[in-house]
Design an enzyme around this catalytic site. Structure first.
Site, PDB file in Angstrom:
ATOM      1  N   ARG A   1      35.514  38.659  45.429  1.00 26.46           N
ATOM      2  CA  ARG A   1      35.769  38.125  44.057  1.00 26.46           C
ATOM      3  C   ARG A   1      35.532  36.394  44.162  1.00 26.46           C
ATOM      4  O   ARG A   1      36.413  35.633  43.717  1.00 26.46           O
ATOM      5  CB  ARG A   1      37.291  38.154  43.989  1.00 26.46           C
ATOM      6  CG  ARG A   1      37.659  39.739  43.924  1.00 26.46           C
ATOM      7  CD  ARG A   1      37.053  40.430  42.656  1.00 26.46           C
ATOM      8  NE  ARG A   1      37.386  41.934  42.888  1.00 26.46           N
ATOM      9  CZ  ARG A   1      36.494  42.877  43.319  1.00 26.46           C
ATOM     10  NH1 ARG A   1      35.335  42.366  44.137  1.00 26.46           N
ATOM     11  NH2 ARG A   1      36.956  44.147  43.570  1.00 26.46           N
TER      12      ARG A   1
ATOM     13  N   SER B   1      43.127  43.252  36.997  1.00 24.36           N
ATOM     14  CA  SER B   1      43.824  42.791  37.897  1.00 24.36           C
ATOM     15  C   SER B   1      44.221  41.518  38.131  1.00 24.36           C
ATOM     16  O   SER B   1      43.203  40.456  38.165  1.00 24.36           O
ATOM     17  CB  SER B   1      43.069  43.174  39.333  1.00 24.36           C
ATOM     18  OG  SER B   1      43.115  44.959  39.564  1.00 24.36           O
TER      19      SER B   1
ATOM     20  N   GLU C   1      43.481  36.221  40.381  1.00 20.91           N
ATOM     21  CA  GLU C   1      42.133  36.413  40.188  1.00 20.91           C
ATOM     22  C   GLU C   1      41.602  35.789  38.870  1.00 20.91           C
ATOM     23  O   GLU C   1      40.452  35.214  38.739  1.00 20.91           O
ATOM     24  CB  GLU C   1      41.871  37.949  40.016  1.00 20.91           C
ATOM     25  CG  GLU C   1      40.443  38.190  39.932  1.00 20.91           C
ATOM     26  CD  GLU C   1      40.247  39.785  40.047  1.00 20.91           C
ATOM     27  OE1 GLU C   1      39.076  40.225  39.717  1.00 20.91           O
ATOM     28  OE2 GLU C   1      40.978  40.595  40.774  1.00 20.91           O
TER      29      GLU C   1
END
Length: 346
Positions: free
Chosen positions: A160, A239, A338
């Protein structure tokens, strides 16, 4: 190029939150994107680049500068080589590659947002990441004042994360190039256990690319991760927290906090261990649907923080802080958000 003053930003994000932009510029070509960036830089004006708004939390005060909305189009497929303009809708691009029988991004179906955002976050799901198929990223380098082409290695991809996320003020992604696979209509190996179970195969096996895409869409829908304006569980940024990656010492300390419970554990880089943020949130007492205010956890998935229709960004941030503090107190693990935050501090 379209220019609007005092423009609402909330409708341009999947959370439907955030105040207005002082100026909103919508660019439909690479040349317009570069011109807008240069104009903002020459004026020393704050600049926010906006794609699909699916991984973004904007503060209630909005953005006191120029927001550049990238609306470029371009889907060019030559054999197994794919080039996408940054403004292309990612989910639609995945569908088109699957329709061609090509593999490489089929497990990334249904992810909202634009193609240009995928390398920034190294978007991934169900055992697949874009870093495994991206060959090059064409970007405007604001420091050099020129367009550059970065190889996969130069993108510095990790979980990520990427070079673009590490230095968000430097690059504006214009185009993304992929090397897909022609496996006779078969997918890349199924790597995610949940997907394998759903498809009735063992991890490592291949299935028809269309079957892989449909399975992912159904799994995502069941978790509220496919956009639906009528379903407030999908009014989220996906998320909200990344899965923690723990060093050996951190993991050893974490194990002492489990009180007989068995936490998910997966091998990570450099001897680290990855565990599940969703599991930590649930076990810390924040179950599906947690919250009584206008911002709550999704009723379908504990990783999604949602706007129930009349929330503010302040409401969402308060919930995120409560969950992060609760997980820290229960397990000694610090959750990391995130989504990108603008004008708000978590």
């Amino acid at each position: 190029m379209q220019v609007l003053e005092d423009a609402p930003l909330a409708p341009l994000t999947t959370l439907r939150l955030g105040g207005p932009a002082r100026r909103l510029v919508t660019a439909g070509t690479d040349a317009e994107v570069i011109a807008a960036v240069r104009a903002a830089d020459d004026a020393a004006e704050p600049l926010l680049v906006l794609g699909g708004g699916s991984n973004l939390v904007i503060g209630d005060a909005g953005f006191d500068g120029t927001v550049l909305r990238i609306a470029t189009t371009g889907f060019e497929l030559d054999g197994t080589t794919l080039e996408l303009a940054a403004g292309e809708i990612w989910a639609d691009a995945v569908t088109r590659t699957v329709d061609e029988g090509l593999a490489g991004i089929e497990f990334l179906a249904g992810i909202p947002g634009s193609a240009g955002a995928t390398p920034v976050q190294n978007v991934g799901a169900y055992g697949q990441e874009v870093s495994s198929s991206i060959t090059e990223v064409v970007a405007y380098d604001r420091s050099a004042g020129e367009t550059v082409v970065l190889s996969n290695a130069e993108c510095d991809f990790s979980y990520r994360h990427s070079r673009f996320k590490a230095d968000p003020e430097r690059y504006v992604v214009l185009r993304v190039r992929f090397a897909l696979e022609d496996n006779g209509g078969r997918s890349t190996p199924v790597r995610y256990a949940e997907t394998a179970r759903y498809l009735g195969v063992e991890p490592g096996e291949r299935v028809e690319v269309a079957a892989a895409r449909e399975a992912v869409l159904l799994l995502r829908s069941g978790k509220g991760m496919v956009l639906d304006p009528a379903d407030h569980d999908t009014w989220s940024a996906g998320s909200f927290f990344t899965n923690p990656i723990l060093t050996p010492d951190q993991y050893a300390a974490f194990l002492t906090r489990l009180d007989g419970r068995t936490a998910p554990a997966y091998p990570g880089p450099d001897g680290c261990t990855k565990t599940s943020a969703a599991w930590l949130i649930d076990q810390a007492g924040f179950g599906k649907g947690y919250g009584t205010g206008p911002a709550t956890l999704s009723t379908k998935h504990t990783l999604a923080l949602t706007n129930r229709g009349n929330a503010t960004t302040a409401d969402l941030v308060a919930l995120a802080r409560e969950i992060r503090a609760g997980v820290r107190a229960a397990f000694g693990v610090e959750l990391v958000n995130e989504p990108v935050t603008v004008g708000v501090d978590l």
